[in-house]
Scaffold this motif. Sequence first.
Motif, PDB file in Angstrom:
ATOM      1  N   ALA A 178       1.159  -1.127  -0.311  1.00 16.32           N
ATOM      2  CA  ALA A 178       0.230   0.097   0.312  1.00 16.32           C
ATOM      3  C   ALA A 178       0.880   1.443  -0.044  1.00 16.32           C
ATOM      4  O   ALA A 178       0.353   2.341  -0.538  1.00 16.32           O
ATOM      5  CB  ALA A 178      -0.617  -0.070   1.370  1.00 16.32           C
ATOM      6  N   ALA A 179       2.077   1.265   0.794  1.00  9.78           N
ATOM      7  CA  ALA A 179       2.320   2.413   0.744  1.00  9.78           C
ATOM      8  C   ALA A 179       3.020   2.865  -0.787  1.00  9.78           C
ATOM      9  O   ALA A 179       3.323   3.580  -0.867  1.00  9.78           O
ATOM     10  CB  ALA A 179       4.192   1.989   1.703  1.00  9.78           C
ATOM     11  N   GLU A 180       3.829   1.841  -1.043  1.00 10.43           N
ATOM     12  CA  GLU A 180       5.016   2.058  -2.181  1.00 10.43           C
ATOM     13  C   GLU A 180       3.151   2.999  -3.816  1.00 10.43           C
ATOM     14  O   GLU A 180       4.050   3.575  -3.842  1.00 10.43           O
ATOM     15  CB  GLU A 180       4.937   1.042  -2.760  1.00 10.43           C
ATOM     16  CG  GLU A 180       6.611   1.063  -1.327  1.00 10.43           C
ATOM     17  CD  GLU A 180       6.090  -0.365  -0.608  1.00 10.43           C
ATOM     18  OE1 GLU A 180       4.730  -1.043  -0.511  1.00 10.43           O
ATOM     19  OE2 GLU A 180       6.813  -0.508   0.128  1.00 10.43           O
ATOM     20  N   ILE A 181       1.940   2.043  -3.681  1.00 13.73           N
ATOM     21  CA  ILE A 181       1.203   2.223  -4.537  1.00 13.73           C
ATOM     22  C   ILE A 181       0.674   3.149  -4.559  1.00 13.73           C
ATOM     23  O   ILE A 181      -0.013   4.209  -5.665  1.00 13.73           O
ATOM     24  CB  ILE A 181       0.665   0.906  -5.003  1.00 13.73           C
ATOM     25  CG1 ILE A 181       0.244   0.541  -6.077  1.00 13.73           C
ATOM     26  CG2 ILE A 181      -1.082   0.876  -3.721  1.00 13.73           C
ATOM     27  CD1 ILE A 181      -0.752  -0.882  -6.000  1.00 13.73           C
ATOM     28  N   ARG A 182       0.631   4.252  -3.254  1.00 14.35           N
ATOM     29  CA  ARG A 182       0.040   5.618  -2.500  1.00 14.35           C
ATOM     30  C   ARG A 182      -0.228   6.219  -4.410  1.00 14.35           C
ATOM     31  O   ARG A 182      -1.045   6.441  -4.727  1.00 14.35           O
ATOM     32  CB  ARG A 182       0.900   6.102  -1.843  1.00 14.35           C
ATOM     33  CG  ARG A 182       0.126   7.564  -1.835  1.00 14.35           C
ATOM     34  CD  ARG A 182       0.454   8.220  -0.279  1.00 14.35           C
ATOM     35  NE  ARG A 182      -0.663   8.551   0.181  1.00 14.35           N
ATOM     36  CZ  ARG A 182      -1.207   8.999   2.174  1.00 14.35           C
ATOM     37  NH1 ARG A 182       0.271   7.618   2.171  1.00 14.35           N
ATOM     38  NH2 ARG A 182      -1.615   8.858   2.137  1.00 14.35           N
ATOM     39  N   PRO A 183       1.153   7.132  -4.771  1.00 15.93           N
ATOM     40  CA  PRO A 183       1.293   8.122  -5.863  1.00 15.93           C
ATOM     41  C   PRO A 183       0.329   7.468  -7.393  1.00 15.93           C
ATOM     42  O   PRO A 183      -0.200   8.309  -7.726  1.00 15.93           O
ATOM     43  CB  PRO A 183       2.040   8.031  -6.089  1.00 15.93           C
ATOM     44  CG  PRO A 183       3.359   6.902  -5.777  1.00 15.93           C
ATOM     45  CD  PRO A 183       2.589   6.311  -4.625  1.00 15.93           C
ATOM     46  N   TRP A 184       0.153   5.709  -7.303  1.00 25.13           N
ATOM     47  CA  TRP A 184      -0.322   5.048  -8.563  1.00 25.13           C
ATOM     48  C   TRP A 184      -2.300   5.778  -8.609  1.00 25.13           C
ATOM     49  O   TRP A 184      -2.465   5.133  -9.707  1.00 25.13           O
ATOM     50  CB  TRP A 184       0.856   4.156  -9.130  1.00 25.13           C
ATOM     51  CG  TRP A 184       2.153   4.131  -8.915  1.00 25.13           C
ATOM     52  CD1 TRP A 184       2.616   3.596  -7.953  1.00 25.13           C
ATOM     53  CD2 TRP A 184       2.452   5.702  -9.434  1.00 25.13           C
ATOM     54  NE1 TRP A 184       4.016   3.751  -7.909  1.00 25.13           N
ATOM     55  CE2 TRP A 184       3.449   5.192  -8.991  1.00 25.13           C
ATOM     56  CE3 TRP A 184       2.342   6.418 -10.542  1.00 25.13           C
ATOM     57  CZ2 TRP A 184       4.655   6.204  -8.915  1.00 25.13           C
ATOM     58  CZ3 TRP A 184       3.557   7.214 -10.150  1.00 25.13           C
ATOM     59  CH2 TRP A 184       5.139   7.583  -9.826  1.00 25.13           C
ATOM     60  N   ILE A 185      -2.661   4.818  -7.554  1.00 27.43           N
ATOM     61  CA  ILE A 185      -3.493   4.704  -6.714  1.00 27.43           C
ATOM     62  C   ILE A 185      -4.281   6.500  -7.292  1.00 27.43           C
ATOM     63  O   ILE A 185      -5.529   6.533  -7.139  1.00 27.43           O
ATOM     64  CB  ILE A 185      -4.178   4.059  -5.710  1.00 27.43           C
ATOM     65  CG1 ILE A 185      -5.589   3.370  -6.125  1.00 27.43           C
ATOM     66  CG2 ILE A 185      -3.991   4.609  -4.528  1.00 27.43           C
ATOM     67  CD1 ILE A 185      -5.747   2.926  -7.190  1.00 27.43           C
ATOM     68  N   GLN A 186      -3.205   6.939  -6.624  1.00 31.87           N
ATOM     69  CA  GLN A 186      -3.605   8.405  -6.840  1.00 31.87           C
ATOM     70  C   GLN A 186      -3.953   8.909  -7.985  1.00 31.87           C
ATOM     71  O   GLN A 186      -4.945   9.672  -8.586  1.00 31.87           O
ATOM     72  CB  GLN A 186      -2.806   9.631  -5.464  1.00 31.87           C
ATOM     73  CG  GLN A 186      -3.195   9.852  -4.804  1.00 31.87           C
ATOM     74  CD  GLN A 186      -2.188  10.402  -3.756  1.00 31.87           C
ATOM     75  OE1 GLN A 186      -0.751  10.703  -4.812  1.00 31.87           O
ATOM     76  NE2 GLN A 186      -2.109  10.783  -2.881  1.00 31.87           N
ATOM     77  N   GLU A 187      -3.027   8.564  -8.924  1.00 32.72           N
ATOM     78  CA  GLU A 187      -3.162   8.745 -10.960  1.00 32.72           C
ATOM     79  C   GLU A 187      -4.718   8.501 -11.557  1.00 32.72           C
ATOM     80  O   GLU A 187      -5.030   9.147 -12.089  1.00 32.72           O
ATOM     81  CB  GLU A 187      -1.763   8.577 -11.224  1.00 32.72           C
ATOM     82  CG  GLU A 187      -1.654   9.314 -12.385  1.00 32.72           C
ATOM     83  CD  GLU A 187      -0.357   8.921 -13.150  1.00 32.72           C
ATOM     84  OE1 GLU A 187       0.082   8.135 -12.938  1.00 32.72           O
ATOM     85  OE2 GLU A 187      -0.517   8.921 -14.668  1.00 32.72           O
ATOM     86  N   LEU A 188      -4.883   7.151 -10.732  1.00 32.56           N
ATOM     87  CA  LEU A 188      -5.949   6.501 -11.110  1.00 32.56           C
ATOM     88  C   LEU A 188      -7.148   6.230 -11.294  1.00 32.56           C
ATOM     89  O   LEU A 188      -7.860   6.968 -10.820  1.00 32.56           O
ATOM     90  CB  LEU A 188      -5.744   5.223 -11.165  1.00 32.56           C
ATOM     91  CG  LEU A 188      -6.275   4.253 -11.525  1.00 32.56           C
ATOM     92  CD1 LEU A 188      -6.691   4.284 -13.352  1.00 32.56           C
ATOM     93  CD2 LEU A 188      -6.970   2.833 -11.600  1.00 32.56           C
TER      94      LEU A 188
END
Length: 623
Positions: free
Chosen positions: A258-268
């Motif tokens: 979850a920590a590393e995925i944050r910017p990419w889920i924000q973009e999506l």
Amino acid sequence: MNKIPYKNPETVQRLEEMLKKRILVLDGAMGTMIQACELDEKDFHGERFLDHGTSLKGNNDILTLTRPDVIADIHREFLESGADIIETNTFNATSISQGDYHTESLAEELNFESAVLARSVVDQFMADHPDRSCFVLGSLGPTNRTASLSPDVNRPEFRNISFADLRDAYAESARGLLRGGSDLLVVETVFDTLNCKAALFGIEQVFEELGYRVPVMVSGTIVDASGRTLSGQTVEAFWHSIRHAKLFAVGLNCALGAAEIRPWIQELARVADCPVSLYPNAGLPNELGEYDDTPDQMAGLLGDFAAEGLLNLVGGCCGTRPEHIAAIRAATGEAQPREIPRKTAWCRLSGLEPLTITPELNFVNIGERTNVTGSAVFRRLIQNDDYPAALDVARQQVENGAQIIDVNMDEGLLDGPKAMTTFLNLIASEPDIARVPVMIDSSRWDVLEAGLQCLQGKGVVNSISMKEGEQPFREQARLVRRYGAAVIVMAFDENGQADSLERRVTICKRAWKILTEDVGFPPEDIIFDPNIFAVATGIEEHNSYGVDFIEATRQIKKACPGALVSGGLSNISFSFRGQEQIREAIHSVFLYHAIQAGMDMAIVNAGQLEIYDEIDARLREAV
Ligand code: THG
């Protein structure tokens, strides 16, 4: 393609109502739960596969047949921990992945039986818990092959799986999942968008065959901190590639915590105009390949994402257990679900990167030089199989400002589908070229279709028309849509190419009506080409061709709201071949007026466009 009704409209309605109220909870990992059961070879073989010649250990999907009790228990545990939606045990159940165990003939049965099993657990659970509404999500994993990457660095044009093979394998799996009673389908852990597009194509075929559809989700995988898929796309480019499928939800899973995925889920969450799902791993794997994020750690992060308004569905991937799901449900249960943004209907294309044709762009350059009929140099390179130099032509077009590249292999002596496939596969392995969307240019349907099967991005088909009548036009348009491309429609009907202002406009309006009303084509994916012909040929009637095109553009843009207009710019100056300065001046003056009339893009010699104000005044006036 949207005329196929839902199998179960009440189920879809129930899902949609729940989505409005709260963030729905997906289950956790099947794989790591199975691993924890410490099963051995004989569990995987059961009675039925005692004589199977090779090891089956690790073929988790086969446990549906040999140890259904284990799989049913895992489903039940996740439902008890708060999951609304559980996934079938079919992550590797395509014939392609089953090939690893020589069990490819089981593919449809595995999918069918896994759906039946999950269905029975869910139905029993709901009977025992009348307050809960739960669903079966049929899982379609990524397979062990990639359609847009070569497994052999020395042969970048080579692929070890084709679009057609993936499409057929996914269709077979989807058929099993649907017959077995899945409420929804998910194409998940997508690391190659072309695989995903083949899956979506196959699923659509099965919906047509069965006469009903179910909601479909896609979940992509960002492999590292670059924020790209394994096949090199950014999150937004990925979204543009699959948006045509009218998804129930799009999301991310696996690879990262979850920590590393944050910017990419924000973009999506920023770009997707449908619900967003997220089921990350329990952190990054440690040196033993295990996942260490505790339920509290994971739920803390996902609770933050929920509070930020990023999520509509949430769950866990590798390493997540029922305790994780219970903690995630508790941490996200009170949050408002993400509001679905409304997006303007702009043409949204992609290569490895997105290209959105907004009004601010003003004009889009399409590189014309990768065309065997439009460039003697390029033709010679292709005929001599000098693909490295041919790739340089494409690269130069992009370097010179081409935002899309037009590729044409229509030369009598060439094997068109093969040349198109080879060249597009080669482009796919050059990130500085593959950055931009591709326009597949051919007068042959087989070449267009071969090209469509190579593009992971959202490209443009150039072109279709009503020259053979409405029926083939409709069929081709429907297919283009299913492949997820935009389309150029030539002003061409049963009586030939339109060469008057009136016929240009009439034909485009007729095509527009068919595409938007019958085929369900979104206006922003329709690009009209009202025919740029050569002027000053010496024939009197040709003299108004330029002005008529410009006026036709104005009228078409007005009559077909949302549609775009394009044209082959260099055609206009054919009579001045060899006189480059004059040709460039003609191009520049023509564009100056055509853009004002609403022309959105043109196929041009990128980098050789003169600036209107810098043309010699006498020449400009003469043009
Ligand atoms: N509409 C659509 N697609 C098209 C066209 C169109 N595709 C092909 C063509 N027309 C656009 N592309 C070109 C490419 C090159 C030239 C013209 C149009 C051209 N070539 C030079 C010549 O022939 O004199 C250079 C030749 C060379 O270098 O050998 O002009 O209208 N939808």
